[in-house]
Design an enzyme around this catalytic site. Structure first.
Site, PDB file in Angstrom:
ATOM      1  N   GLU A   1      49.141 -22.443 -52.859  1.00 54.71           N
ATOM      2  CA  GLU A   1      50.206 -23.397 -53.190  1.00 54.71           C
ATOM      3  C   GLU A   1      49.910 -24.082 -54.512  1.00 54.71           C
ATOM      4  O   GLU A   1      50.812 -24.449 -55.260  1.00 54.71           O
ATOM      5  CB  GLU A   1      50.333 -24.461 -52.094  1.00 54.71           C
ATOM      6  N   GLU A   2      48.607 -24.240 -54.808  1.00 55.75           N
ATOM      7  CA  GLU A   2      48.211 -24.999 -56.011  1.00 55.75           C
ATOM      8  C   GLU A   2      48.066 -24.135 -57.258  1.00 55.75           C
ATOM      9  O   GLU A   2      47.648 -24.635 -58.307  1.00 55.75           O
ATOM     10  CB  GLU A   2      46.884 -25.741 -55.741  1.00 55.75           C
TER      11      GLU A   2
ATOM     12  N   ASP B   1      47.445 -22.398 -48.233  1.00 57.36           N
ATOM     13  CA  ASP B   1      47.786 -23.767 -48.618  1.00 57.36           C
ATOM     14  C   ASP B   1      46.502 -24.536 -48.344  1.00 57.36           C
ATOM     15  O   ASP B   1      46.205 -24.852 -47.199  1.00 57.36           O
ATOM     16  CB  ASP B   1      48.954 -24.290 -47.769  1.00 57.36           C
TER      17      ASP B   1
ATOM     18  N   LEU C   1      45.324 -27.495 -48.723  1.00 51.99           N
ATOM     19  CA  LEU C   1      45.362 -28.780 -48.030  1.00 51.99           C
ATOM     20  C   LEU C   1      46.825 -29.162 -47.785  1.00 51.99           C
ATOM     21  O   LEU C   1      47.488 -29.771 -48.615  1.00 51.99           O
ATOM     22  CB  LEU C   1      44.636 -29.861 -48.816  1.00 51.99           C
ATOM     23  N   ASP C   2      47.295 -28.752 -46.611  1.00 45.55           N
ATOM     24  CA  ASP C   2      48.710 -28.956 -46.272  1.00 45.55           C
ATOM     25  C   ASP C   2      48.910 -30.365 -45.707  1.00 45.55           C
ATOM     26  O   ASP C   2      48.071 -30.861 -44.954  1.00 45.55           O
ATOM     27  CB  ASP C   2      49.093 -27.916 -45.222  1.00 45.55           C
TER      28      ASP C   2
ATOM     29  N   GLU D   1      52.726 -20.782 -45.812  1.00 47.50           N
ATOM     30  CA  GLU D   1      52.969 -21.736 -44.719  1.00 47.50           C
ATOM     31  C   GLU D   1      53.727 -21.037 -43.589  1.00 47.50           C
ATOM     32  O   GLU D   1      53.228 -20.875 -42.479  1.00 47.50           O
ATOM     33  CB  GLU D   1      53.761 -22.951 -45.239  1.00 47.50           C
TER      34      GLU D   1
ATOM     35  N   ASP E   1      43.939 -32.174 -52.809  1.00 48.28           N
ATOM     36  CA  ASP E   1      44.576 -30.851 -52.865  1.00 48.28           C
ATOM     37  C   ASP E   1      43.845 -29.963 -53.853  1.00 48.28           C
ATOM     38  O   ASP E   1      43.458 -28.827 -53.571  1.00 48.28           O
ATOM     39  CB  ASP E   1      46.006 -31.013 -53.419  1.00 48.28           C
TER      40      ASP E   1
ATOM     41  N   ASP F   1      55.608 -30.346 -55.929  1.00 57.40           N
ATOM     42  CA  ASP F   1      54.975 -31.423 -55.153  1.00 57.40           C
ATOM     43  C   ASP F   1      53.903 -32.106 -56.002  1.00 57.40           C
ATOM     44  O   ASP F   1      53.140 -31.435 -56.685  1.00 57.40           O
ATOM     45  CB  ASP F   1      54.284 -30.839 -53.903  1.00 57.40           C
TER      46      ASP F   1
HETATM   47  P1  P6P Z   1      58.860 -34.001 -45.472  1.00 58.57           P
HETATM   48  C1  P6P Z   1      53.668 -31.505 -46.404  1.00 58.57           C
HETATM   49  O1  P6P Z   1      53.987 -31.986 -47.700  1.00 58.57           O
HETATM   50  C2  P6P Z   1      54.599 -30.359 -46.074  1.00 58.57           C
HETATM   51  O2  P6P Z   1      54.468 -29.328 -47.005  1.00 58.57           O
HETATM   52  C3  P6P Z   1      54.346 -29.870 -44.651  1.00 58.57           C
HETATM   53  O3  P6P Z   1      53.021 -29.983 -44.266  1.00 58.57           O
HETATM   54  C4  P6P Z   1      55.241 -30.762 -43.827  1.00 58.57           C
HETATM   55  O4  P6P Z   1      55.694 -30.125 -42.635  1.00 58.57           O
HETATM   56  C5  P6P Z   1      56.408 -31.060 -44.763  1.00 58.57           C
HETATM   57  O5  P6P Z   1      55.941 -30.836 -46.100  1.00 58.57           O
HETATM   58  C6  P6P Z   1      56.853 -32.500 -44.648  1.00 58.57           C
HETATM   59  O6  P6P Z   1      57.970 -32.646 -45.516  1.00 58.57           O
HETATM   60  O7  P6P Z   1      60.005 -33.719 -46.397  1.00 58.57           O
HETATM   61  O8  P6P Z   1      59.314 -34.190 -44.033  1.00 58.57           O
HETATM   62  O9  P6P Z   1      57.928 -35.107 -45.929  1.00 58.57           O
END
Ligand code: P6P
Length: 326
Positions: free
Chosen positions: A92-93, A115, A117-118, A274, A69, A63
């Protein structure tokens, strides 16, 4: 009007009723609450500081790393290290886990997975983002170096799990295995205050939440489920931030899904920081959380820090409805 109790007061009161819970565990929760306040302050000012946008870096999951983040990750690492109560952190980072070297931290009993900053892809457009955390008791002896196995534990072995939702208000929601409680940040006093005691997910809801843009990549079973709920006039709600989508599901019922796709056959979301923490919270609130094989998420073996899993979590009857198509 009676004063709302703060997160600190709540944690201490629960510590008293759980004689076996050491002050160490309560102290770690308190430090996570402080880290959340600092991240909240940064997130709320993101538009005014040069921390929006991408770092032109990629994390272990491929990502694009947003500046915020990275900043949030640094804060979590610093705060967990300074707490002297956390032996190490997986994030995650971070490609690998980090063991804190100071003599106090290195001998402490807990590790944190996070994570920081999700939902970061939403940062620049001012849509809710979140922090997810889980706490494990370390397995390795306290006088020996941390091992990967201290982090790669099944979700059912989490000691505590929580999230912070930086939304229209900032909320911290967590469980340590005795139900789920929600705290809303009161900027006036700089404290998280108990606003949602004993959160229980409704047993059903007419909302399904997934990225329908991936529909042509889903399995036939998931596509049949989508057709089914579309004919039952369910509402589709999808923020694209797991914390926001799961929090709404916790409050309103319904189901959040991130199924496998062509790009991510195992699903996009990471199990360790997550899927598992959010599954503990959903189960503690009376819901269910499974993968596309109908396996309980919290029972899945964790073999690597960034392994992915398909996720189907929410109200019991909604998840059972999805299961009937799998
Ligand atoms: P998509 C945000 O990047 C994340 O990790 C989650 O918070 C979220 O549910 C998902 O990815 C969104 O992914 O592919 O729908 O943009």
């Amino acid at each position: 009007m009676s004063r709302r109790i703060t997160l600190d007061e709540f944690i201490v009161s629960k510590q008293k009723s759980y004689s076996e819970s050491s002050g160490e565990f309560s102290g770690l929760l308190r430090h996570l609450g402080i880290a959340a306040k600092i991240i909240n302050r940064v997130v709320n000012k993101a538009g005014l500081m040069d921390i929006l946008g991408s770092e032109e870096m990629m994390n272990s999951s491929g990502d694009a790393v947003q500046k915020l983040d990275n900043y949030s990750n640094q804060l979590m690492m610093e705060y967990m290290a300074n707490s002297g109560i956390c032996a190490g952190i997986a994030s995650e980072e971070l490609d690998d886990f980090i063991a804190f070297a100071d003599p106090i931290s290195s001998r402490s009993s807990y590790v944190v997975v996070t994570d920081p900053l999700d939902g970061s892809s939403n940062i620049d457009v001012n849509i809710s983002v979140g922090t997810i955390f889980g706490i494990y008791r370390r397995l390795s002896p306290e006088d020996s170096p941390l091992q990967l196995s201290d982090f790669c534990q099944k979700g059912k072995d989490l000691v505590a799990a929580g999230y912070v939702l930086y939304g229209t208000s900032t909320m911290l929601v967590y469980t340590y295995g005795d139900g789920v409680n929600g705290f809303t940040y009161d900027r006036g006093i700089g404290e998280f205050c108990l606003s949602h005691p004993n959160m229980v997910i409704p047993d059903h809801g007419k909302i399904y939440s997934l990225n329908q843009g991936n529909a042509n990549e889903f399995s036939d079973q998931i596509r049949s489920y989508i057709d089914h709920v579309s004919n039952k006039n369910y509402s589709l709600r999808y923020v694209g931030s797991m914390v926001a989508d799961v929090h709404r599901t916790l409050c309103k019922g319904g189901v959040f899904l991130y199924p496998g796709t062509v790009k991510n056959p195992q699903g996009k979301l990471r199990l360790l920081y997550e899927g598992n923490p959010m599954s503990m919270i959903v189960e503690q609130a009376g819901g269910m959380s499974i993968d596309e094989g109908s396996n309980r998420i919290l029972e899945l073996p964790v073999t690597s820090l960034h392994q992915r899993s398909s996720i189907i979590m929410g109200a019991r009857k909604n998840v059972e409805e999805v299961m009937s198509f799998l």
